[in-house]
Every structure is written in structure tokens, then in C-alpha cells.
Design a protein around this motif. Structure first.
Motif, PDB file in Angstrom:
ATOM      1  N   GLY A 179      24.586  23.208  63.738  1.00 48.22           N
ATOM      2  CA  GLY A 179      23.591  22.664  62.802  1.00 48.22           C
ATOM      3  C   GLY A 179      22.889  23.719  61.979  1.00 48.22           C
ATOM      4  N   GLY A 180      22.846  24.931  62.480  1.00 47.40           N
ATOM      5  CA  GLY A 180      22.032  25.957  61.826  1.00 47.40           C
ATOM      6  C   GLY A 180      22.763  26.837  60.832  1.00 47.40           C
ATOM      7  N   VAL A 181      24.026  26.540  60.559  1.00 49.56           N
ATOM      8  CA  VAL A 181      24.802  27.421  59.684  1.00 49.56           C
ATOM      9  C   VAL A 181      24.261  27.387  58.246  1.00 49.56           C
ATOM     10  CG1 VAL A 181      27.084  27.848  58.691  1.00 49.56           C
ATOM     11  CG2 VAL A 181      26.873  26.999  61.018  1.00 49.56           C
ATOM     12  N   TYR A 182      24.152  28.535  57.638  1.00 51.91           N
ATOM     13  CA  TYR A 182      23.879  28.561  56.201  1.00 51.91           C
ATOM     14  C   TYR A 182      24.563  29.780  55.598  1.00 51.91           C
ATOM     15  CZ  TYR A 182      20.161  32.003  57.080  1.00 51.91           C
ATOM     16  OH  TYR A 182      19.465  33.128  57.451  1.00 51.91           O
ATOM     17  N   GLY A 183      24.527  29.843  54.291  1.00 52.78           N
ATOM     18  CA  GLY A 183      25.176  30.970  53.635  1.00 52.78           C
ATOM     19  C   GLY A 183      24.929  30.906  52.146  1.00 52.78           C
ATOM     20  N   PHE A 184      25.109  32.021  51.476  1.00 53.68           N
ATOM     21  CA  PHE A 184      24.906  32.068  50.021  1.00 53.68           C
ATOM     22  C   PHE A 184      25.469  33.369  49.476  1.00 53.68           C
ATOM     23  CE2 PHE A 184      21.091  33.541  52.240  1.00 53.68           C
ATOM     24  CZ  PHE A 184      20.850  34.772  51.669  1.00 53.68           C
ATOM     25  N   ASP A 185      25.578  33.439  48.164  1.00 54.47           N
ATOM     26  CA  ASP A 185      25.965  34.691  47.505  1.00 54.47           C
ATOM     27  C   ASP A 185      24.731  35.592  47.459  1.00 54.47           C
ATOM     28  OD1 ASP A 185      28.468  33.580  47.012  1.00 54.47           O
ATOM     29  OD2 ASP A 185      28.034  33.093  44.919  1.00 54.47           O
ATOM     30  N   THR A 186      24.896  36.836  47.887  1.00 54.28           N
ATOM     31  CA  THR A 186      23.735  37.741  47.854  1.00 54.28           C
ATOM     32  C   THR A 186      23.618  38.476  46.524  1.00 54.28           C
ATOM     33  OG1 THR A 186      25.011  39.541  48.830  1.00 54.28           O
ATOM     34  CG2 THR A 186      23.772  38.122  50.357  1.00 54.28           C
ATOM     35  N   GLY A 187      24.694  38.477  45.718  1.00 56.64           N
ATOM     36  CA  GLY A 187      24.684  39.213  44.444  1.00 56.64           C
ATOM     37  C   GLY A 187      25.960  40.022  44.326  1.00 56.64           C
ATOM     38  N   PRO A 188      25.916  41.135  43.589  1.00 54.16           N
ATOM     39  CA  PRO A 188      27.152  41.899  43.389  1.00 54.16           C
ATOM     40  C   PRO A 188      27.591  42.622  44.660  1.00 54.16           C
ATOM     41  CG  PRO A 188      25.286  43.062  42.424  1.00 54.16           C
ATOM     42  CD  PRO A 188      24.763  41.734  42.906  1.00 54.16           C
ATOM     43  N   ALA A 189      28.910  42.648  44.890  1.00 58.93           N
ATOM     44  CA  ALA A 189      29.462  43.575  45.900  1.00 58.93           C
ATOM     45  C   ALA A 189      30.177  44.679  45.128  1.00 58.93           C
ATOM     46  CB  ALA A 189      30.403  42.861  46.851  1.00 58.93           C
ATOM     47  N   ASN A 190      31.311  44.319  44.491  1.00 58.43           N
ATOM     48  CA  ASN A 190      32.116  45.330  43.780  1.00 58.43           C
ATOM     49  C   ASN A 190      32.133  45.176  42.271  1.00 58.43           C
ATOM     50  OD1 ASN A 190      33.357  46.849  46.031  1.00 58.43           O
ATOM     51  ND2 ASN A 190      34.229  44.851  46.552  1.00 58.43           N
ATOM     52  N   THR A 191      31.637  44.051  41.753  1.00 56.09           N
ATOM     53  CA  THR A 191      31.873  43.791  40.326  1.00 56.09           C
ATOM     54  C   THR A 191      31.285  44.877  39.425  1.00 56.09           C
ATOM     55  OG1 THR A 191      31.726  42.155  38.572  1.00 56.09           O
ATOM     56  CG2 THR A 191      29.967  42.082  40.168  1.00 56.09           C
ATOM     57  N   LEU A 192      30.047  45.316  39.715  1.00 58.13           N
ATOM     58  CA  LEU A 192      29.449  46.376  38.894  1.00 58.13           C
ATOM     59  C   LEU A 192      30.085  47.726  39.202  1.00 58.13           C
ATOM     60  CD1 LEU A 192      25.721  45.246  39.170  1.00 58.13           C
ATOM     61  CD2 LEU A 192      27.111  45.230  37.085  1.00 58.13           C
ATOM     62  N   LEU A 193      30.360  47.987  40.473  1.00 59.83           N
ATOM     63  CA  LEU A 193      31.023  49.247  40.862  1.00 59.83           C
ATOM     64  C   LEU A 193      32.366  49.382  40.146  1.00 59.83           C
ATOM     65  CD1 LEU A 193      30.277  49.151  44.696  1.00 59.83           C
ATOM     66  CD2 LEU A 193      29.568  50.991  43.149  1.00 59.83           C
ATOM     67  N   ASP A 194      33.133  48.285  40.117  1.00 61.32           N
ATOM     68  CA  ASP A 194      34.446  48.317  39.454  1.00 61.32           C
ATOM     69  C   ASP A 194      34.286  48.538  37.949  1.00 61.32           C
ATOM     70  OD1 ASP A 194      35.607  47.733  41.898  1.00 61.32           O
ATOM     71  OD2 ASP A 194      36.264  45.710  41.353  1.00 61.32           O
ATOM     72  N   GLY A 195      33.386  47.800  37.335  1.00 60.70           N
ATOM     73  CA  GLY A 195      33.203  47.874  35.880  1.00 60.70           C
ATOM     74  C   GLY A 195      32.743  49.257  35.438  1.00 60.70           C
ATOM     75  N   TRP A 196      31.779  49.819  36.167  1.00 64.38           N
ATOM     76  CA  TRP A 196      31.248  51.141  35.822  1.00 64.38           C
ATOM     77  C   TRP A 196      32.309  52.220  36.062  1.00 64.38           C
ATOM     78  CZ3 TRP A 196      27.111  52.275  33.073  1.00 64.38           C
ATOM     79  CH2 TRP A 196      26.619  53.592  33.084  1.00 64.38           C
ATOM     80  N   TYR A 197      33.059  52.069  37.120  1.00 68.29           N
ATOM     81  CA  TYR A 197      34.142  53.017  37.404  1.00 68.29           C
ATOM     82  C   TYR A 197      35.166  52.997  36.273  1.00 68.29           C
ATOM     83  CZ  TYR A 197      37.910  55.469  39.760  1.00 68.29           C
ATOM     84  OH  TYR A 197      38.900  56.372  40.071  1.00 68.29           O
ATOM     85  N   ARG A 198      35.575  51.799  35.867  1.00 70.99           N
ATOM     86  CA  ARG A 198      36.602  51.700  34.810  1.00 70.99           C
ATOM     87  C   ARG A 198      36.109  52.295  33.497  1.00 70.99           C
ATOM     88  NH1 ARG A 198      38.704  46.617  37.284  1.00 70.99           N
ATOM     89  NH2 ARG A 198      37.017  45.440  36.334  1.00 70.99           N
ATOM     90  N   ARG A 199      34.821  52.120  33.217  1.00 67.27           N
ATOM     91  CA  ARG A 199      34.294  52.654  31.962  1.00 67.27           C
ATOM     92  C   ARG A 199      34.272  54.190  31.982  1.00 67.27           C
ATOM     93  NH1 ARG A 199      28.268  51.260  29.913  1.00 67.27           N
ATOM     94  NH2 ARG A 199      29.113  49.180  29.511  1.00 67.27           N
ATOM     95  N   HIS A 200      33.926  54.778  33.119  1.00 66.15           N
ATOM     96  CA  HIS A 200      33.686  56.226  33.144  1.00 66.15           C
ATOM     97  C   HIS A 200      34.801  57.048  33.778  1.00 66.15           C
ATOM     98  CE1 HIS A 200      29.672  56.071  31.453  1.00 66.15           C
ATOM     99  NE2 HIS A 200      29.509  54.951  32.137  1.00 66.15           N
ATOM    100  N   GLN A 201      35.727  56.416  34.453  1.00 66.34           N
ATOM    101  CA  GLN A 201      36.834  57.143  35.095  1.00 66.34           C
ATOM    102  C   GLN A 201      38.143  56.506  34.643  1.00 66.34           C
ATOM    103  OE1 GLN A 201      34.975  59.811  36.322  1.00 66.34           O
ATOM    104  NE2 GLN A 201      36.197  59.781  38.180  1.00 66.34           N
ATOM    105  N   PRO A 202      38.500  56.732  33.372  1.00 66.70           N
ATOM    106  CA  PRO A 202      39.688  56.018  32.871  1.00 66.70           C
ATOM    107  C   PRO A 202      40.991  56.610  33.420  1.00 66.70           C
ATOM    108  CG  PRO A 202      38.740  57.414  31.150  1.00 66.70           C
ATOM    109  CD  PRO A 202      37.910  57.632  32.388  1.00 66.70           C
ATOM    110  N   ASP A 203      41.188  56.454  34.731  1.00 70.81           N
ATOM    111  CA  ASP A 203      42.382  57.006  35.376  1.00 70.81           C
ATOM    112  C   ASP A 203      43.417  55.921  35.641  1.00 70.81           C
ATOM    113  OD1 ASP A 203      41.195  55.552  37.368  1.00 70.81           O
ATOM    114  OD2 ASP A 203      40.929  57.216  38.748  1.00 70.81           O
ATOM    115  N   GLY A 204      43.177  54.732  35.097  1.00 68.83           N
ATOM    116  CA  GLY A 204      44.136  53.652  35.279  1.00 68.83           C
ATOM    117  C   GLY A 204      43.923  52.888  36.580  1.00 68.83           C
TER     118      GLY A 204
END
Ligand SMILES: Nc1ncnc2c1ncn2[C@@H]1O[C@H](COP(=O)(O)OP(=O)(O)O)[C@@H](O)[C@H]1O
Ligand SMILES: [Mg+2]
Length: 369
Positions: A179-204
Motif C-alpha cells: 500500500g505504501g509504494v510511491y515514486g516519481f521523477d527526481t529530475g535530470p540524471a544524464n540528460t544535461l551531462l550528455d548534452g554538455w559533454y557533446r557540446r564541449h567534447q566533440p569526440d563522437g
């Protein structure tokens, strides 16, 4: 009754399609074969573009809808070949599709990957469109995985949390009583890390493998506090989010006028992921025995991120879902195989306490092959 299902999932990271073949026997679920089928580069680009409002969206969506189904079918065929099975061995496919827009505030969510075409190409019945019924009942349509986590991972009397580190991070809190189960999205995990990495480390490479670049940077405490002030983190659940909210545009706005080294921003984005998760975990009471946090999703391969998270949570025992018998890369895919099985047996797939829906509901729609 023993039945085989295939779960097909591509999350917000758009790294590839997870294809997971499971055998379900009563309450038992076992992964028999799994693979990740990468998106062709031009499709990844087209899908990313569809996630942002732009020109001529309906035509582009229609084309991508078919292409996603074709790639999902290719992934299915590769999975069957790997397992040495024919389509007749599979009861149904649970296809999540690819989310290209998730707007719970506007009461809609859109996953593409033409299920009729997928059924036609594979010769297997397809269950798709898992989120809309929950939304029709006033829910967020997300996250859907907590019901699966509860069914597989809960332990009576123990507080367990399952943390999925995909593009977005989501938690399932399993307090040891259904009965007590709950859950939700806490926010970003990798989306910003991936985007910032791709912008600044264009290694493919699409992401910072092993979190090594982030680990070589220095934390910027003032930036971290600024980012943590985003109202999403303090909002009560039910709540869910997608890549629309935590974009590089948002980050650029928060960075305006500053001159931080990109590597230090990457380090700080790792901290944002860890702190926002740690702050939203359940508060513990003194009497509680040691709570357990099980990590899955691609972020489970990022050792520096996990050790930062561990440093913020000294009272928690932290492990990957390996310890629960399911490899971290296949938890989400297995969840959609499980949801397909729920549909076939007309059992509910949502948890109203998680999504905010007014009641339990059978999730999905059937596309017979
Ligand atoms: N070896 C690794 N090192 C660091 N990060 C990784 C690694 N493998 C995967 N990831 C991260 O995990 C992400 C994919 O996680 P996944 O669970 O598939 O997310 P989604 O459900 O959004 O597709 C990648 O984009 C990357 O950020
Ligand atoms: Mg993925």
C-alpha cells in the motif's frame, strides 16, 4: 503459466533501443536474452529534433513514427536470433516507443513507433500506448516502472528504493508494504551531462564514458545552489518530467554572464544529479534498519557519480539491481515486457498513488499480428 515476452524501450537519452526477452512464470521473471540496438546516427538526430518544437512537425513525426517501428522490428529480430527463437515463441511485445513530448501539465504525452507496423514486421502481437489510459484518469502517465519494481524487488519489512539513472532519474520507494509504494521523477540524471559533454567534447562519443571528464573538473558550489533552486526539485509528487524541462537552453540561462570552465560545469552537473536525488529520497526515522538503494539504467556505469551519491547518503546501503537478480541495463526493458503480460491477462499496470490517476487501470492497446 510460462510465457515469453519481449520489452522494447528507448528512453530520453536516445542512446539506443533496449530489447529484452523475458520468461514470466507466475511471480518469477527471468531475462533470457537482451541487447541494445543503437539508433542510426541520422535518426537519433531527427528524434532529438522532434523533441523540440519546430517547423513541419507533423510530416517529420509521421516519417519518424514508421522509422522507429522499423528499428524496433530490427532490434526484435536480432533479439530472437540471439535467443534462437521464432516469433511463435513470444506471447507479445510490450513496446514503449520513443517519447518525443511529455507534457503532463497539458495532459498529453506522445510516444511514437507505429505499433501496427511493428506487429506486421515481426509477426508478433504488440501492446503499445501504455501511458495514455493513466493520463485519461487524471494521472501523469509516468513513471510506470514502480509497479514492476514493487512486484519484483519489494521485501516485506525492508525499505528499498530503486533508482533509475536514464536521461531522467526516477525513484520507486518500496516501503515493504504494497500500500505504501510511491515514486516519481527526481529530475535530470544524464540528460544535461550528455548534452554538455557533446557540446564541449566533440569526440563522437555521446556521453562521458565512466564519468571521467566530470571527475577531472572542480565543483562550483554557487552554480550548484542556483541549479538546485529549480522549482521542480521542491515540488511535491506525483510529478514527472522529460527532457523538455532540463535542457541546455535552461542551463545556458542559469550560466549567463559567468565564465566557468566547461569541465567544472560538467562536474557540477554530476553534483546536481546526485544532490537532487539525495534531497528527494524518503526521510528516515531513527528506528529504521539500514535502507537499501538499488541503482539501474546507464548511470549505473558511472562510478564517480555513484560514489558522489554514496557520499551524500552515508546511512544507505547502495548497490546495483544486479544484487536483485536483474542487470541494471535491462530493468526498464523488462518492465515493458512485464506490462505487456499485465495487459494480456487484463491486470492493472499503474499505481494510482504514483501517477495520480483516479484508479487502477489496464494499460496499453493491442495490435494483433
Ligand atoms: N559507461 C558509461 N559511463 C558513463 N555513463 C554511461 C555509461 N553507459 C551509459 N551511460 C549513461 O547512461 C545513459 C543511457 O542510460 P539509459 O538507462 O539507457 O537511459 P534512457 O532510459 O534515457 O535511454 C547514457 O546516455 C549515458 O549518459
Ligand atoms: Mg537507453
Amino acid at each position: 503459466m510460462k510465457e515469453r515476452y519481449i520489452g522494447l524501450m528507448s528512453g530520453t537519452s536516445m542512446d539506443g533501443i533496449d530489447a529484452v526477452l523475458v520468461m514470466i512464470d507466475g511471480d518469477e521473471l527471468r531475462v533470457e536474452a537482451a541487447l541494445c540496438h543503437p539508433w542510426p546516427a541520422d535518426m537519433a538526430y531527427a528524434l532529438h529534433a522532434l523533441c523540440t518544437p519546430g517547423d513541419n512537425e507533423i510530416d517529420r513525426l509521421g516519417v519518424a513514427d514508421r522509422q522507429v517501428a522499423q528499428e524496433f522490428a530490427t532490434a526484435t529480430q536480432a533479439l530472437l536470433a540471439k535467443a534462437g527463437l521464432t516469433p511463435a515463441a513470444i506471447r507479445a511485445i510490450g513496446s514503449h516507443g520513443q517519447t518525443i513530448r511529455h507534457r503532463p501539465q497539458l495532459r498529453f504525452t506522445l510516444q511514437i513507433g507505429n505499433a501496427a507496423l511493428l506487429a506486421a514486421l515481426t509477426g508478433i502481437d504488440v501492446i503499445a500506448d501504455f501511458r495514455t489510459m493513466d493520463m485519461a484518469l487524471g494521472g501523469q502517465g509516468a513513471p510506470l516502472v514502480p509497479a514492476f519494481h514493487q512486484a519484483l524487488f519489494a521485501k516485506p519489512g525492508a525499505l528499498r528504493v530503486v533508482l533509475n539513472l536514464g536521461g531522467i532519474a526516477n525513484i520507486s520507494v518500496l516501503p515493504g508494504n504494497a500500500g505504501g509504494v510511491y515514486g516519481f521523477d527526481t529530475g535530470p540524471a544524464n540528460t544535461l551531462l550528455d548534452g554538455w559533454y557533446r557540446r564541449h567534447q566533440p569526440d563522437g562519443c555521446n556521453y562521458d564514458a565512466g564519468g571521467q571528464w566530470a571527475a577531472s573538473g572542480r565543483l562550483i558550489p554557487t552554480l550548484l545552489e542556483k541549479l538546485l533552486a529549480h522549482p521542480y526539485f521542491a515540488a511535491p509528487w506525483p510529478k514527472s518530467t522529460g527532457r523538455e524541462m532540463f535542457t541546455l537552453d535552461w542551463l545556458d540561462g542559469e550560466l549567463a554572464g559567468s565564465a566557468y570552465a566547461p569541465v567544472d560545469v560538467q562536474r557540477t552537473l554530476q553534483a546536481l544529479t546526485c544532490h537532487s536525488i539525495a534531497r528527494q529520497l524518503p526521510a528516515l526515522d531513527e528506528a529504521q534498519s539500514r535502507p537499501e538503494l538499488y541503482v539501474c539504467g546507464g548511470g549505473a556505469h558511472n562510478a564517480p557519480l555513484l560514489s558522489e551519491l554514496a557520499s551524500l547518503l552515508p546511512t544507505w546501503r547502495i548497490a546495483s539491481t544486479f544484487d536483485l537478480g536483474l542487470a541494471p541495463d535491462w530493468v526498464e526493458g523488462a518492465a515493458f515486457a512485464w506490462l505487456a503480460q499485465r495487459f494480456i491477462h487484463r491486470k492493472p499496470g499503474n499505481l494510482p498513488a504514483v501517477t495520480g490517476a483516479s484508479r487502477l487501470a489496464v494499460l496499453g492497446a493491442l495490435y494483433p499480428a
